[in-house]
Scaffold this motif. Sequence first.
Motif, mmCIF file in Angstrom:
data_model
loop_
_atom_site.group_PDB
_atom_site.id
_atom_site.type_symbol
_atom_site.label_atom_id
_atom_site.label_comp_id
_atom_site.label_asym_id
_atom_site.label_seq_id
_atom_site.Cartn_x
_atom_site.Cartn_y
_atom_site.Cartn_z
ATOM 1 N N ASN A 190 0.910 -4.194 4.175
ATOM 2 C CA ASN A 190 0.154 -2.958 4.382
ATOM 3 C C ASN A 190 1.041 -1.732 4.590
ATOM 4 O O ASN A 190 0.569 -0.605 4.442
ATOM 5 C CB ASN A 190 -0.771 -3.118 5.597
ATOM 6 C CG ASN A 190 -1.799 -4.211 5.392
ATOM 7 O OD1 ASN A 190 -2.460 -4.258 4.373
ATOM 8 N ND2 ASN A 190 -1.926 -5.112 6.364
ATOM 9 N N ARG A 221 -4.017 4.813 3.712
ATOM 10 C CA ARG A 221 -3.154 3.826 3.060
ATOM 11 C C ARG A 221 -3.838 3.324 1.777
ATOM 12 O O ARG A 221 -4.661 2.408 1.816
ATOM 13 C CB ARG A 221 -2.899 2.653 3.995
ATOM 14 C CG ARG A 221 -2.296 3.054 5.344
ATOM 15 C CD ARG A 221 -0.802 3.186 5.257
ATOM 16 N NE ARG A 221 -0.229 3.770 6.472
ATOM 17 C CZ ARG A 221 1.036 3.613 6.837
ATOM 18 N NH1 ARG A 221 1.858 2.889 6.094
ATOM 19 N NH2 ARG A 221 1.495 4.210 7.919
ATOM 20 N N PHE A 223 -4.047 -8.635 0.136
ATOM 21 C CA PHE A 223 -3.683 -7.970 1.381
ATOM 22 C C PHE A 223 -4.442 -8.551 2.572
ATOM 23 O O PHE A 223 -5.632 -8.864 2.464
ATOM 24 C CB PHE A 223 -3.980 -6.468 1.279
ATOM 25 C CG PHE A 223 -3.068 -5.729 0.344
ATOM 26 C CD1 PHE A 223 -1.890 -5.171 0.804
ATOM 27 C CD2 PHE A 223 -3.384 -5.603 -0.997
ATOM 28 C CE1 PHE A 223 -1.043 -4.489 -0.050
ATOM 29 C CE2 PHE A 223 -2.550 -4.923 -1.872
ATOM 30 C CZ PHE A 223 -1.367 -4.372 -1.394
ATOM 31 N N LYS A 257 0.826 -1.203 0.000
ATOM 32 C CA LYS A 257 0.000 0.000 0.000
ATOM 33 C C LYS A 257 0.869 1.265 0.000
ATOM 34 O O LYS A 257 2.065 1.209 0.268
ATOM 35 C CB LYS A 257 -0.926 0.009 1.222
ATOM 36 C CG LYS A 257 -1.986 -1.089 1.207
ATOM 37 C CD LYS A 257 -2.873 -1.012 2.431
ATOM 38 C CE LYS A 257 -3.935 -2.102 2.417
ATOM 39 N NZ LYS A 257 -4.817 -2.053 3.609
#
Length: 389
Positions: A329, A264, A232, A180
Amino acid sequence: MTAPAFINMYQQLIAEPSISALDPQLNMSNYSTIELLAAWCENLGFQVEITELDSAPGKFNLLAKRGEGEGGLMLAGHTDTVPFDDSRWSYDPFKLSEVDNKLYGLGSIDMKGFFAFVIEAIKQLDTQGAKQAKPIMILATADEETTMAGAQEVAKHQSLKPEFCVIGEPTDMVPVFTHKGHMSTAIRVTGRSGHSSDPARGLNAIEVMHKIIAKLLQLKDTLKNKYSIEHFAIPYPTLNLGHIHGGDNANRICGCCELHLDIRPLPGLSIQELQLLLLEAVKPINDEYPNSVAVIDLHDPIPAFTGTTDSALVKLAEAVSGEQAIAVNYCTEAPFLQQLGCETIVMGPGSIEQAHQPDEFLAMEKIKPSQEKITQLINELCFKTKKAT
């Protein structure tokens, strides 16, 4: 003359403070760390270029290259660390401490230690008589922990064209093929202060911010419901309200209130689109109270890193590590270095769970297997030897 022993390199890297921070009182130059790396690289036959950042005087990038021709492998990392809270550390952050089979020190895994692994790998291959067939580049950047200015300036390098790039952030040697992005934004409400006994004579910025927060929570739900990538662990873009301050006294109408938030974005959700969504969310409030709401980037936004699972580098990294490539992330310098046109992954020693934590450490039992994997990766991409030992 060659580079020092592995542990000695680790000790010297940790001993050189190189904190980057937006607070000028905490911010430091990274030049002493760059000097160390330059000397070690030169001793291994690398041509070294040290460049002061245009956007951050006193901060430096290092690019070391060995070998002629096109392509090759770039091993990249940042030389800066986050600030630290001395009261929460059990050990001296600037002294490598070996306790209970762990190496403690600021930057031990995030990520000065990666350079010791890389230089040790090249030393081993040279000692074994392996013949280099492709260029090897070592990139050490500044200010990754704040603005990523170092990587952004490298991305503009016209003549730098590696075929592959490995960024050694701590992933426990699991290859990362996508991650991200990161936006840090301030929303500032400017009201009119006055005596609390007559509310109509002022504009309470806290009350206006209350309305903005309601809009932001709607945007948070929209992002969660509209965008999703299954790779994710948290498959949607996140929005976090992280810090708020405003007002100065209970009997005074608050004249200014500021909220800091973190977003994000997923790959495929551009920074420009996200900024537009944010502006649209606060527009009704700004229409109601003209010119009272400002949206300000706290630093240049970092785009998401978009990779694929079928690239040659990902496949090789999976074979070397024995692990399937993953999405994460957090964010790294990958979206900027990828602009050089190279296949890019994030893969390095140490656990991300230790990053930005008091008593940051590298588990010593991970040194040997991590070293073997890094050495094998360099060997496969840059040397003619079929297998590194």
